[in-house]
Design an enzyme around this catalytic site. Structure first.
Site, short mmCIF file in Angstrom:
data_model
loop_
_atom_site.label_atom_id
_atom_site.label_comp_id
_atom_site.label_asym_id
_atom_site.label_seq_id
_atom_site.Cartn_x
_atom_site.Cartn_y
_atom_site.Cartn_z
N GLY A 103 0.81 -1.20 0.00
CA GLY A 103 0.00 0.00 0.00
C GLY A 103 0.84 1.25 0.00
CB SER A 108 4.61 5.74 4.78
OG SER A 108 3.26 5.39 4.97
CB THR A 109 5.47 3.02 0.08
OG1 THR A 109 6.86 3.07 0.40
CG2 THR A 109 5.14 4.08 -0.96
CE LYS A 126 3.18 4.75 8.38
NZ LYS A 126 2.30 5.17 9.51
CG ASP A 232 -6.22 10.12 11.11
OD1 ASP A 232 -7.21 10.61 10.53
OD2 ASP A 232 -5.20 9.76 10.50
#
Length: 453
Positions: A103, A108-109, A126, A232
């Site tokens: 993802g 970030s990836t 991450k 969040d």
């Protein structure tokens, strides 16, 4: 009002995995591709490791047209130099070989990696962008490793630990444009938001919603016990844990046999991610990058659609903002339309705030004087009697119960009561996470998907 009850591991724990079992799947997200079959070979970095790394294919994948935007490139804040140019097959952190992309986000990836020191152990990496202020998120994960008061008193782990993502390891990775922080975690499946897009109606059945929010509340109860405000909470940050981890080796083998599509831009390869679902395990709260440590905070926080009124009005705030988000989260899982929409056409934050506060007023009624007295900004929106005087029109007054379309009868009444326990103007009137966990609407369904007695 519900009586407070203690959440312990020996108390009733609600599981959603028995009534809902999903087959393991790993579906690459596809993109339009050109006919070119070749791409550059991923580098293998030398390291002291316990078993041999695999050599992943250097061809045989779909090569995406360079003119098309792919994955993180579609994000409005994307900058290629900010992201680490990871390639499948890379070895990072000394002993993690990257085997697939899971993802991406604005900061970030996320990659699936095999620990070469423990051959069959997979971990999620991450990888933050080089400009990310990762130290705060790292401090939150470190803070959460400490036992909370209940764990000390009960000499047992808090049940919410099964529902908050944990950090296992951390290292720094030098890229061509800066240093990248890498968080090492247990791999999880797709988000609840992704799962929702796969629903034919766009919403979930009520039984699944009650089970999902029950688990989210357990996670919130742990966070709040540790004086952490998530800020969040929404379906994108609720991840479904794996009950069948064989799907991870399936993903790795699929990258060997039929590599996922990718795009080449200079020295950067943009890989296409895999959707991952290996059974319906525990729902896990992730992404603590916006979390705050402490009981009282000030300033803007929270995604706009989930923003609590005290945040909009610049009042001090704390853990009750997460309960406001929990109420709106349940609504978005169960109802097709947003409850308190902010106008998408507003050119200024002030008008956007006004539209949200007007929608809250039309549905919940005006805030009490005790609330209005806590911020001078309230005078912009309500007069001394509590009547609306904001810069945008007040929508037609509609009772909360009249907006519910997916439930009827007693379940509808209980659902509305649940919402009112979360969406109170005064933060101190919202139920806590552990109190809300025992609400009659959540506990009113049995494991077989019917109404409890």
């Amino acid at each position: 009002m519900l009586a407070a009850r203690s959440l312990t591991r020996r108390s009733f724990l609600w599981s959603w995995s028995r009534p809902f079992r999903f087959p393991p799947i790993c579906v690459p997200r596809r993109a339009v591709a050109s006919a070119s079959p070749r791409g550059p070979a991923p580098p293998i970095r030398k390291s002291s490791i316990g078993c041999s790394p695999r050599q992943f294919p250097t061809g045989g994948f779909e090569v995406i047209d360079p003119s098309l935007l792919v994955e993180e490139e579609k994000l409005p804040t994307y900058g290629r130099s900010k992201y680490y140019p990871m390639r499948i097959g890379d070895i990072v952190g000394g002993h993690y070989q990257v085997v697939a992309k899971l993802g991406y986000g604005s900061t970030s990836t996320v990659w699936l990696a095999r620990d070469l020191n423990k051959e069959r152990l997979y971990r999620a990496l991450k990888v933050h962008i080089c400009s990310a202020a990762y130290q705060h998120e790292l401090s939150v994960y470190e803070h959460l490793k400490k036992p909370v008061r209940q764990e000390i008193d009960d000499e047992d782990s808090h049940p919410g630990r099964d529902h908050v993502r944990q950090l296992e390891d951390f290292f720094l990775l030098d890229g061509p444009h800066g240093r990248h922080a890498v968080f090492v975690m247990v791999p999880l499946g797709m988000s609840l938001a992704t799962m929702q897009t796969r629903q034919r109606t766009g919403v979930f059945p009520p039984i699944l919603v009650t089970q999902a929010i029950s688990q989210a509340l357990l996670g919130l109860a742990l966070l709040h016990s540790a004086d952490v405000v998530h800020t969040d909470l929404h379906a994108d940050n609720l991840l479904i844990a794996l009950t069948d981890e064989s799907v991870l080796s399936t993903i790795e083998e699929s990258e060997m046999a039929k590599p996922s599509p990718r795009k080449q831009v200079g020295d950067t390869t943009i890989h296409v991610s895999h959707y991952v679902l290996g059974g319906a395990g525990a729902l896990t709260i992730g992404d603590l990058g916006q979390a705050r440590i402490g009981r009282v905070h000030t300033g803007r926080a929270m995604p706009i659609p989930y923003r609590a009124p005290e945040v909009i009005l610049d009042m001090p705030w704390g853990t009750p903002v997460d309960m406001w988000s929990a109420g709106l989260l349940v609504w978005t899982l169960l109802e097709p339309k947003r409850l308190f929409p902010a106008s998408d056409t507003d050119s200024s934050p002030e008008l956007r705030d006004a539209h949200q506060l007007a929608a809250m007023t039309a549905t919940l009624g005006p805030p009490p004087k005790e609330f209005r007295d806590r911020s001078k900004k309230c005078a912009k929106y309500w007069d001394e009697q509590g009547s609306w005087q904001g810069p945008v029109p007040l929508p037609p007054t509609t009772r909360l119960a009249d907006l519910v379309t997916t439930l009827e009868g007693e379940q509808k009444a209980l659902f509305v009561d649940f919402l009112e326990c979360c969406l109170a103007w005064l933060p101190e009137e919202r139920l806590t996470a552990d109190q809300t966990y025992f609400h009659s609407w959540l506990r009113g369904y049995d494991e077989n998907g019917g109404e409890g007695s």
